[in-house]
Structure formats: structure tokens, C-alpha cells
Write a protein that holds these residues in place. Sequence first.
Motif, PDB file in Angstrom:
ATOM      1  N   TRP A 145       0.855  -1.190   0.000  1.00  0.00           N
ATOM      2  CA  TRP A 145       0.000   0.000   0.000  1.00  0.00           C
ATOM      3  C   TRP A 145       0.886   1.234   0.000  1.00  0.00           C
ATOM      4  N   ARG A 146       0.307   2.363  -0.386  1.00  0.00           N
ATOM      5  CA  ARG A 146       1.029   3.634  -0.396  1.00  0.00           C
ATOM      6  C   ARG A 146       0.122   4.699   0.213  1.00  0.00           C
ATOM      7  N   LEU A 147       0.658   5.414   1.203  1.00  0.00           N
ATOM      8  CA  LEU A 147      -0.032   6.541   1.812  1.00  0.00           C
ATOM      9  C   LEU A 147       0.574   7.807   1.207  1.00  0.00           C
ATOM     10  N   VAL A 148      -0.250   8.629   0.582  1.00  0.00           N
ATOM     11  CA  VAL A 148       0.200   9.843  -0.101  1.00  0.00           C
ATOM     12  C   VAL A 148      -0.218  11.054   0.727  1.00  0.00           C
ATOM     13  N   ILE A 149       0.775  11.832   1.190  1.00  0.00           N
ATOM     14  CA  ILE A 149       0.527  13.002   2.034  1.00  0.00           C
ATOM     15  C   ILE A 149       1.026  14.244   1.293  1.00  0.00           C
ATOM     16  N   PRO A 150       0.121  15.020   0.680  1.00  0.00           N
ATOM     17  CA  PRO A 150       0.558  16.239  -0.006  1.00  0.00           C
ATOM     18  C   PRO A 150       0.802  17.386   0.985  1.00  0.00           C
ATOM     19  N   TRP A 151       1.804  18.177   0.714  1.00  0.00           N
ATOM     20  CA  TRP A 151       2.144  19.374   1.491  1.00  0.00           C
ATOM     21  C   TRP A 151       2.199  19.123   2.996  1.00  0.00           C
ATOM     22  N   PRO A 152       3.051  18.171   3.426  1.00  0.00           N
ATOM     23  CA  PRO A 152       3.215  17.992   4.870  1.00  0.00           C
ATOM     24  C   PRO A 152       3.826  19.240   5.488  1.00  0.00           C
ATOM     25  N   GLU A 153       3.702  19.367   6.774  1.00  0.00           N
ATOM     26  CA  GLU A 153       4.174  20.566   7.480  1.00  0.00           C
ATOM     27  C   GLU A 153       5.693  20.718   7.407  1.00  0.00           C
ATOM     28  N   ASN A 154       6.441  19.621   7.371  1.00  0.00           N
ATOM     29  CA  ASN A 154       7.899  19.689   7.472  1.00  0.00           C
ATOM     30  C   ASN A 154       8.598  19.214   6.205  1.00  0.00           C
ATOM     31  N   GLU A 155       9.630  19.908   5.822  1.00  0.00           N
ATOM     32  CA  GLU A 155      10.656  19.508   4.863  1.00  0.00           C
ATOM     33  C   GLU A 155      10.211  19.402   3.406  1.00  0.00           C
ATOM     34  N   SER A 156       9.332  18.492   3.079  1.00  0.00           N
ATOM     35  CA  SER A 156       9.063  18.159   1.680  1.00  0.00           C
ATOM     36  C   SER A 156       7.760  18.767   1.175  1.00  0.00           C
ATOM     37  N   ASN A 157       7.505  18.562  -0.107  1.00  0.00           N
ATOM     38  CA  ASN A 157       6.238  18.972  -0.712  1.00  0.00           C
ATOM     39  C   ASN A 157       5.260  17.807  -0.808  1.00  0.00           C
ATOM     40  N   LEU A 158       5.807  16.583  -0.787  1.00  0.00           N
ATOM     41  CA  LEU A 158       4.974  15.382  -0.893  1.00  0.00           C
ATOM     42  C   LEU A 158       5.673  14.251  -0.170  1.00  0.00           C
ATOM     43  N   ASP A 159       4.962  13.578   0.729  1.00  0.00           N
ATOM     44  CA  ASP A 159       5.484  12.389   1.385  1.00  0.00           C
ATOM     45  C   ASP A 159       4.732  11.173   0.859  1.00  0.00           C
ATOM     46  N   LEU A 160       5.482  10.145   0.524  1.00  0.00           N
ATOM     47  CA  LEU A 160       4.905   8.850   0.147  1.00  0.00           C
ATOM     48  C   LEU A 160       5.375   7.852   1.198  1.00  0.00           C
ATOM     49  N   ILE A 161       4.429   7.181   1.823  1.00  0.00           N
ATOM     50  CA  ILE A 161       4.771   6.158   2.813  1.00  0.00           C
ATOM     51  C   ILE A 161       4.346   4.821   2.244  1.00  0.00           C
TER      52      ILE A 161
END
Length: 117
Positions: free
Chosen positions: A95-111
Motif C-alpha cells: 500500500w502507499r499513503l500519499v501526504i501532499p504538502w506535509p508541514e515539514n521539509e518536503s512537498n509530498l510524502d509517500l509512505i
Amino acid sequence: RCRTVKLGSQGGPEGLGYVVYGWFACRIDQTPRGLKFTKVTGSQRPSGLLFPEDGGHMVMLGSMSLASEPAANSYGQRPERDLVAVLERIGPARWRLVIPWPENESNLDLIELIPAS
């Protein structure tokens, strides 16, 4: 198990545009309020409730805890830490969790999530 891939940088040209972390402990639990995703280890630990969207996707409403802070609160209790994400099945046991515009560091986190071995 889960690992995070961070894309883009909120730090301008000096920031890292692509980072892949190693594997951390994550879990999905059945709670009285529904399924809950929690990243258990690491310095950035998202957590939230999962809501069915369609056959292959769920929406997560959650929050982020950082460093030595206690586990994240529910969505809406600390707006600066709120997360809205999409969980999608990308394989038979992946599975992939897609987090757009997280508060820290990146523009997109993929877990990326896989069962613990």
C-alpha cells in the motif's frame, strides 16, 4: 513496516529534493472509531483514521507528532499538524499513503506499507 519517500523541498534550492528513509514500524489497528494508521517509530510519526473512499482507496484524516512528542492528537486538535492523505493499494500486499504538502521539509510524502516479515 513502512518507509517514507520525501519529494520536493520547502527549504528552497539548498533543501534536499528527494530523500528515501529506511524501514520503520507502522501499524493499522481496528479501533471503536474505525481503522487507524500509526507510524510508531521515527522522528516524524503521522497517525490518523482511515475512511473508505472506493474499492482501492481510503482517505486518512490525521495529525503529525515530531521528535520526542507523544503520539499525535486527532485531526482538528492542532491545525498546524493536521494531515489529509490517501491510502491506496498498489500490489497484493503493498500500500502507499500519499501526504501532499506535509508541514515539514518536503512537498509530498509517500509512505510505502508492507506486512512485517
